[in-house]
Scaffold this motif. Structure first.
Motif, PDB file in Angstrom:
ATOM      1  N   ASP A  18       0.728  -1.196  -0.182  1.00 24.53           N
ATOM      2  CA  ASP A  18       0.072   0.018  -0.050  1.00 24.53           C
ATOM      3  C   ASP A  18       0.916   1.205   0.182  1.00 24.53           C
ATOM      4  O   ASP A  18       0.361   2.288  -0.200  1.00 24.53           O
ATOM      5  N   ARG A  19       2.098   1.225   0.432  1.00 25.41           N
ATOM      6  CA  ARG A  19       3.063   2.382   0.425  1.00 25.41           C
ATOM      7  C   ARG A  19       3.346   2.859  -0.962  1.00 25.41           C
ATOM      8  O   ARG A  19       3.413   2.261  -2.025  1.00 25.41           O
ATOM      9  N   ASP A  20       3.636   4.257  -1.049  1.00 23.47           N
ATOM     10  CA  ASP A  20       3.619   4.859  -2.332  1.00 23.47           C
ATOM     11  C   ASP A  20       4.857   4.992  -2.894  1.00 23.47           C
ATOM     12  O   ASP A  20       5.277   4.817  -4.136  1.00 23.47           O
ATOM     13  N   ASP A  21       5.907   4.598  -1.826  1.00 25.45           N
ATOM     14  CA  ASP A  21       7.440   4.793  -2.444  1.00 25.45           C
ATOM     15  C   ASP A  21       7.948   3.372  -2.825  1.00 25.45           C
ATOM     16  O   ASP A  21       9.281   3.077  -3.114  1.00 25.45           O
ATOM     17  N   LEU A  22       7.226   2.551  -3.179  1.00 27.38           N
ATOM     18  CA  LEU A  22       7.452   0.919  -3.495  1.00 27.38           C
ATOM     19  C   LEU A  22       7.767   1.033  -5.129  1.00 27.38           C
ATOM     20  O   LEU A  22       7.120   1.531  -5.815  1.00 27.38           O
ATOM     21  N   ASP A  23       8.971   0.601  -5.406  1.00 26.57           N
ATOM     22  CA  ASP A  23       9.257   0.487  -6.988  1.00 26.57           C
ATOM     23  C   ASP A  23       8.650  -0.969  -7.236  1.00 26.57           C
ATOM     24  O   ASP A  23       8.229  -1.626  -6.796  1.00 26.57           O
ATOM     25  N   LEU A  24       8.492  -1.123  -8.737  1.00 24.88           N
ATOM     26  CA  LEU A  24       7.499  -2.035  -9.262  1.00 24.88           C
ATOM     27  C   LEU A  24       8.290  -3.359  -9.047  1.00 24.88           C
ATOM     28  O   LEU A  24       7.602  -4.279  -8.826  1.00 24.88           O
ATOM     29  N   ASP A  25       9.641  -3.340  -9.052  1.00 23.62           N
ATOM     30  CA  ASP A  25      10.473  -4.376  -8.708  1.00 23.62           C
ATOM     31  C   ASP A  25      10.074  -5.081  -7.477  1.00 23.62           C
ATOM     32  O   ASP A  25       9.699  -6.294  -7.165  1.00 23.62           O
ATOM     33  N   GLY A  26      10.267  -4.179  -6.177  1.00 29.02           N
ATOM     34  CA  GLY A  26       9.926  -4.576  -4.930  1.00 29.02           C
ATOM     35  C   GLY A  26       8.245  -4.967  -4.591  1.00 29.02           C
ATOM     36  O   GLY A  26       8.018  -5.931  -4.009  1.00 29.02           O
ATOM     37  N   ALA A  27       7.389  -4.171  -5.480  1.00 27.41           N
ATOM     38  CA  ALA A  27       5.884  -4.656  -5.367  1.00 27.41           C
ATOM     39  C   ALA A  27       5.780  -6.051  -5.952  1.00 27.41           C
ATOM     40  O   ALA A  27       4.886  -6.810  -5.488  1.00 27.41           O
ATOM     41  N   LEU A  28       6.636  -6.554  -7.088  1.00 30.53           N
ATOM     42  CA  LEU A  28       6.495  -7.671  -7.913  1.00 30.53           C
ATOM     43  C   LEU A  28       6.927  -8.647  -6.792  1.00 30.53           C
ATOM     44  O   LEU A  28       6.131  -9.927  -6.574  1.00 30.53           O
ATOM     45  N   ALA A  29       8.028  -8.619  -6.247  1.00 28.30           N
ATOM     46  CA  ALA A  29       8.577  -9.442  -5.177  1.00 28.30           C
ATOM     47  C   ALA A  29       7.433  -9.832  -4.231  1.00 28.30           C
ATOM     48  O   ALA A  29       7.520 -11.125  -3.633  1.00 28.30           O
ATOM     49  N   LEU A  30       6.992  -8.598  -3.590  1.00 28.94           N
ATOM     50  CA  LEU A  30       6.140  -8.804  -2.361  1.00 28.94           C
ATOM     51  C   LEU A  30       5.016  -9.364  -2.995  1.00 28.94           C
ATOM     52  O   LEU A  30       4.427 -10.353  -2.116  1.00 28.94           O
ATOM     53  N   PHE A  31       4.212  -9.092  -3.894  1.00 29.69           N
ATOM     54  CA  PHE A  31       3.201  -9.498  -4.432  1.00 29.69           C
ATOM     55  C   PHE A  31       3.524 -11.002  -4.842  1.00 29.69           C
ATOM     56  O   PHE A  31       2.422 -11.865  -4.300  1.00 29.69           O
ATOM     57  N   GLU A  32       4.464 -11.580  -5.383  1.00 33.70           N
ATOM     58  CA  GLU A  32       4.810 -12.910  -5.402  1.00 33.70           C
ATOM     59  C   GLU A  32       4.795 -13.760  -4.140  1.00 33.70           C
ATOM     60  O   GLU A  32       4.130 -14.770  -3.956  1.00 33.70           O
TER      61      GLU A  32
END
Lengths: 70, 223
Positions: A18-32
């Motif tokens: 939900d954080r705004d400062d997350l890059d797409l790569d980090g978001a993808l890793a978290l999502f996985e």
């Protein structure tokens, strides 16, 4: 990892996503990682639900306890 | 029991019964007969022996009209020996009725207890299944909430809008042009799959786009 640990981590991941400062790569890793925990928790819960169902049905009839999966 | 020596025999018999530890009761009696035949039951020695007897005594001597000293000393007096025996034990019919009544009370008592047990068991049973179901239902709801939020925050939604992520074999995101070597293979993550790609060539972004998106444009690349 048991159900409580999985769902706890999953809720953490959702908060981080939900954080705004997350890059797409980090978001993808978290999502996985989140998807993995979701699967683990869902499977554990389905197993528990099936077991409760079995116990309840046994109690209605014979009072016999059947070990789930046996 | 009559004639000479009858009192001694009676005394001996009374004392024998008194010595026997299993005796519950002593009945002294004799069937009907001539008055003289009953004289032994008026003998002082017999009377004293009977009086000393530690267990209950019943006397039934002769017929109803005959009364002897023994009759006066015994704890109870029966009119005849048969009456003495009847006095000593309860009738079979009374006993049977008592046993039947006990059996009935036993059965109804057990049934009542059983009914109470069954209804208690039923109450616990429904509470148990309700509780067990609630445990999983609460967790199911919690999991659904997280699943919904995860879906809403999915970075894959970005891919749905036409963006793609380039990743190397180890899953590392490739976001800068120096991470690409001509001829190298990499994966391109799009909304519904992964595309294996090979780098053909690398060049900088057009100036207009670069200036708009990159905070630190490479001066060497600016024309």
């Amino acid at each position: 990892m048991n159900f409580e640990q999985s769902i706890g981590r999953l809720e953490e991941i959702v908060r981080e996503l939900d954080r705004d400062d997350l890059d797409l790569d980090g978001a993808l890793a978290l999502f996985e990682e989140g998807i993995t925990h979701l699967r683990v928790a869902s499977a554990a819960l389905s197993k528990a639900e099936a077991r409760v169902q079995q116990l309840v049905e046994a109690a209605d009839g014979t009072f016999a306890l059947v070990e789930f999966g046996s | 029991v009559q004639g000479e020596g009858a009192p001694e025999e009676l005394v001996a018999a009374i004392e024998r019964v008194c010595r026997w530890p299993n005796a519950d009761l002593l009945i002294i009696g004799r069937g009907g007969g001539a008055r003289e035949d009953l004289w032994a039951f008026n003998d002082e020695r017999v009377a004293r022996a009977l009086a000393l007897c530690p267990i209950p005594t019943i006397s039934g001597v002769g017929h109803e009209v005959d009364i002897t000293i023994c009759d006066l000393i015994a704890d109870f007096r029966a009119a005849t020996p048969s009456a003495a025996a009847e006095m000593a034990v309860p009738s079979r019919r009374e006993l049977a009725a008592h046993v039947r009544s006990l059996a009935g009370r036993l059965a109804s008592g057990v049934r009542r207890r059983q009914d109470r047990g069954v209804s208690a068991l039923n109450r616990v049973k429904s509470r148990l299944s309700l509780g067990a179901t609630r445990v999983t239902e609460r967790r199911r709801a919690r999991l659904e909430t997280s699943a919904g939020r995860l879906d809403a925050l999915s970075p894959l939604a970005t891919l749905q809008r036409g963006y793609a992520v380039a990743r190397d074999g180890s899953g590392k995101t490739l976001s800068r042009r120096e991470q690409f070597r001509t001829g190298a293979e990499f994966d391109l993550w799009v909304s519904d799959g992964i595309v294996r790609a090979i780098v053909q060539s690398v060049r900088v972004l057009p100036v207009a786009v670069s200036a708009a998106t990159n905070s630190e444009p490479d001066p060497a690349e600016q024309l």
